[in-house]
Design a protein around this motif. Structure first.
Motif, short mmCIF file in Angstrom:
data_model
loop_
_atom_site.label_atom_id
_atom_site.label_comp_id
_atom_site.label_asym_id
_atom_site.label_seq_id
_atom_site.Cartn_x
_atom_site.Cartn_y
_atom_site.Cartn_z
N ARG A 61 0.30 4.34 4.74
CA ARG A 61 -0.41 3.21 5.33
C ARG A 61 0.62 2.08 5.77
NH1 ARG A 61 -5.13 1.04 3.58
NH2 ARG A 61 -4.44 -0.61 4.89
N VAL B 211 1.00 -1.20 0.19
CA VAL B 211 0.01 0.06 0.03
C VAL B 211 0.78 1.10 -0.16
CG1 VAL B 211 -1.98 -1.05 0.98
CG2 VAL B 211 -0.14 -0.34 2.46
N SER B 212 0.20 2.15 0.02
CA SER B 212 0.97 3.57 -0.01
C SER B 212 2.04 3.80 1.50
CB SER B 212 -0.03 4.84 -0.06
OG SER B 212 -0.68 4.90 1.57
N ALA B 213 2.90 4.54 1.15
CA ALA B 213 3.80 4.54 2.25
C ALA B 213 3.25 5.02 3.63
CB ALA B 213 4.98 5.75 1.95
#
Length: 397
Positions: A302, A298-300
């Motif tokens: 997250r 997932v995104s950084a």
């Protein structure tokens, strides 16, 4: 301590000999019966709580298979979590509410001393959750109910792990006896006893000052560092010694358990440390907490959240007190910093010359050991005392 009791080792001998003499189809029942006897001897009536949880798990599996209602699995998992939560965390919550509001201890609420933590509940709860999740996923081999009973009631791992995987454990119940298992098992038990009784017991004398606020107040900064480093080795030798004994005892049955420690204080990063320390717990948290949250896919932001959440769960699992939560979050922060370094800073750095690598490796080991050691202040002491100890160690008080 049960390992210094001759009767315990007589019990192990009888269980091992019986296990190898009976037909293979009876072996799970031998493990179940020996586990029942072991748990009742050390935990008394809480045996029936554990039996009830296992029976519920069997009913969940049977019901899901018969009626195809897969929602029953989450209900079974939630039941195990609620039982763990009640016995392990009710006191913590009541004390917290009492400290915040001052009126929470009323006659209709249980008193702290009335809620006793059942032996090994954190371990068998995590194994039950593992079993139910993997049954839902369809990854477990076919087996009879005694397969689950022998898995949960395998007495060498009931008190403090390692946390097993059903697939690996169940497949070994039909293994034939080899002398190698006996030799490795006896040697491993001997190593574990030496770690616990000799090394941990001896070093613990140096660790005494950091166990209490009065001890901290009576020691200078140098003495506190010696004491904290000593405690860091005490907890390693004690816990890894127990794992050695459990792994060695399991080998007497011809069962190979997962390793739980691989020289963790030689880790070159905090991420590597958690691949070397309490490995079975780290694997469980990765599989059933970190990955379901999204892991590193997932995104950084997250990912950082997932790391913090996973390590907070780890802290709560280790103990029902807020200092363990802080300890877990401390490790979460260290993992986030390490990930930021690996992803953002390290690619921009020049490669280290080959001749300099031994130095950088040594520095990395020392930095990791420092972070792990300083975090122990919140593992040993309440938050306020731990914070005071940290300031003392850093020369800020």
């Amino acid at each position: 301590m049960m390992y210094t009791d001759w009767f315990y080792w007589l019990f192990v001998l009888v269980a091992v000999v019986t296990y190898h003499l009976v037909p293979q189809r009876v072996r799970p029942w031998v493990l179940f019966a020996s586990g029942v006897a072991f748990y009742y001897n050390f935990a008394g009536a809480y045996l029936f709580l554990l039996l009830a949880e296992v029976v519920i798990a069997i009913i969940v599996v049977k019901s899901a298979a018969k009626w195809g209602r897969r929602w029953i699995y989450p209900a079974g998992i939630l039941t195990a979590i609620l039982v763990l939560g009640y016995f392990k965390y009710t006191n913590m919550m009541l004390d917290t509410l009492h400290n915040l509001f001052g009126f929470i201890h009323q006659p209709f609420l249980p008193k702290a001393e009335q809620i006793v933590l059942p032996l090994g509940i954190s371990y068998f709860t995590f194994e039950l959750i593992h079993y139910l999740v993997e049954r839902k996923r369809g990854t477990l081999p076919g087996h009879r109910p005694e397969g689950l009973l022998s898995f949960i009631f395998f007495f060498p791992t009931m008190v403090a792990g390692p946390i097993k995987q059903f697939q690996t454990f169940h497949s070994q119940l039909t293994a034939r006896f080899h002398v190698d298992h006996l030799l490795v098992g006896v040697i491993r038990i001997g190593i574990g006893l030496f770690k616990k009784l000799v090394l941990a017991g001896s070093i613990d004398i140096l660790a005494q000052p950091v166990y209490s606020a009065s001890g901290i107040a009576g020691a200078d900064t140098g003495g506190l560092w010696i004491s904290l480093i000593a405690y860091t080795f005490v907890i390693y030798f004690d816990f890894s010694g127990y794992s050695d004994i459990a792994i060695g005892t399991a080998r007497l049955f011809g069962i190979v358990l997962p390793e739980n420690f691989r020289f963790p204080y030689l880790a070159r990063s905090i991420a590597e440390f958690w691949n070397r320390w309490h490995i079975s717990l780290g694997s469980w948290l990765t599989r059933y907490v970190y990955f379901p949250l999204g892991g590193s896919r997932v995104s950084a932001p997250r990912v950082y959240f997932n790391l913090m959440a996973t390590m907070t769960v780890s802290g709560l699992w280790h103990g029902a007190a807020w200092n363990f939560v802080v300890w877990g979050m401390f490790h979460g922060v260290m993992l986030c910093v390490h990930r930021f370094y690996v992803k953002k800073l390290k690619p921009a750095l020049k490669p280290v010359p080959k001749w300099l690598k031994p130095v950088t490796v040594t520095v990395a080991i020392l930095i990791t050991f420092f972070g792990v050691t300083i975090s122990r202040v919140f593992f040993i002491l309440p938050i306020a005392d731990g914070w005071d100890l940290m300031l003392r160690l850093l020369g800020m008080r």
